[in-house]
Design a protein around this motif. Structure first.
Motif, mmCIF file in Angstrom:
data_model
loop_
_atom_site.group_PDB
_atom_site.id
_atom_site.type_symbol
_atom_site.label_atom_id
_atom_site.label_comp_id
_atom_site.label_asym_id
_atom_site.label_seq_id
_atom_site.Cartn_x
_atom_site.Cartn_y
_atom_site.Cartn_z
ATOM 1 N N TRP A 139 0.846 -1.190 0.000
ATOM 2 C CA TRP A 139 0.000 0.000 0.000
ATOM 3 C C TRP A 139 0.882 1.242 0.000
ATOM 4 N N PHE A 140 0.638 2.096 -0.970
ATOM 5 C CA PHE A 140 1.221 3.438 -0.996
ATOM 6 C C PHE A 140 0.166 4.429 -0.519
ATOM 7 N N ARG A 141 0.640 5.580 -0.102
ATOM 8 C CA ARG A 141 -0.284 6.684 0.148
ATOM 9 C C ARG A 141 0.338 7.979 -0.378
ATOM 10 N N GLN A 142 -0.549 8.909 -0.712
ATOM 11 C CA GLN A 142 -0.083 10.201 -1.210
ATOM 12 C C GLN A 142 -0.986 11.296 -0.662
ATOM 13 N N ALA A 143 -0.402 12.179 0.108
ATOM 14 C CA ALA A 143 -1.108 13.347 0.610
ATOM 15 C C ALA A 143 -0.915 14.498 -0.378
ATOM 16 N N PRO A 144 -1.790 15.498 -0.342
ATOM 17 C CA PRO A 144 -1.666 16.634 -1.273
ATOM 18 C C PRO A 144 -0.281 17.262 -1.214
ATOM 19 N N GLU A 145 0.304 17.484 -2.380
ATOM 20 C CA GLU A 145 1.605 18.134 -2.534
ATOM 21 C C GLU A 145 2.751 17.343 -1.909
ATOM 22 N N GLN A 146 2.548 16.043 -1.687
ATOM 23 C CA GLN A 146 3.618 15.193 -1.171
ATOM 24 C C GLN A 146 3.849 14.034 -2.127
ATOM 25 N N GLU A 147 5.028 13.436 -2.020
ATOM 26 C CA GLU A 147 5.336 12.287 -2.868
ATOM 27 C C GLU A 147 4.633 11.039 -2.341
ATOM 28 N N ARG A 148 4.478 10.083 -3.239
ATOM 29 C CA ARG A 148 3.898 8.817 -2.829
ATOM 30 C C ARG A 148 4.862 8.106 -1.890
ATOM 31 N N GLU A 149 4.289 7.478 -0.866
ATOM 32 C CA GLU A 149 5.084 6.819 0.173
ATOM 33 C C GLU A 149 4.582 5.396 0.350
ATOM 34 N N LEU A 150 5.515 4.431 0.314
ATOM 35 C CA LEU A 150 5.150 3.055 0.611
ATOM 36 C C LEU A 150 4.985 2.925 2.119
ATOM 37 N N VAL A 151 3.801 2.537 2.569
ATOM 38 C CA VAL A 151 3.570 2.440 4.010
ATOM 39 C C VAL A 151 3.559 1.007 4.510
ATOM 40 N N ALA A 152 3.215 0.058 3.673
ATOM 41 C CA ALA A 152 3.184 -1.337 4.106
ATOM 42 C C ALA A 152 3.349 -2.238 2.904
#
Length: 130
Positions: free
Chosen positions: A36-49
């Motif tokens: 699972w990736f997540r992406q908040a507004p104006e931030q890069e995509r981040e692998l969280v799990a």
């Protein structure tokens, strides 16, 4: 081509829980990584799990360790992300991803780059707010 469809996002209060679901169209091989990736507004995509079947290892970003848990069940064609003790910093679009290349030596979870995962869902929004 593998298709992923997420569900389960929504609005939750700080301290609450959500479980995201990812329906997988097929598991063509026994060796795969799902995450699972997540992406908040104006931030890069981040692998969280992330989970890799070869050694059954899991990866969690430091920001979610102890609060999020990834799981999958090939027989149910589904993966999940259980999210507990949510806080406003967890607000983001969450994407289910998979590397179905079948490699027994390359672990996409260790790579962590978005390009390491060939299959992506459309995303589901998680908003943590009172």
């Amino acid at each position: 081509q593998v298709h992923l469809v997420e569900s389960g996002g929504g609005l939750v209060q700080p301290g609450g829980s959500l479980r995201l679901n990812c329906t997988v169209s097929e598991f063509p091989l026994d060796a795969y990584a799902i995450g699972w990736f997540r992406q908040a507004p104006e931030q890069e995509r981040e692998l969280v799990a992330c989970f890799w079947t070869i050694d059954k290892s899991t990866y969690y970003a430091d920001s979610v360790k102890g609060r999020f848990a990834i799981s999958s069940d090939k027989s149910k064609m589904t993966a999940w992300l259980q999210m507990d003790r949510l806080n406003p910093d967890d607000t983001a679009a969450y994407y289910c991803v998979a590397d179905m290349s079948g490699s027994y030596w390359y672990n996409a979870c260790n790579d962590k780059r978005p390009a390491a995962f060939g299959a992506w869902g459309q995303g589901t929004q998680v908003t943590v707010s009172s």
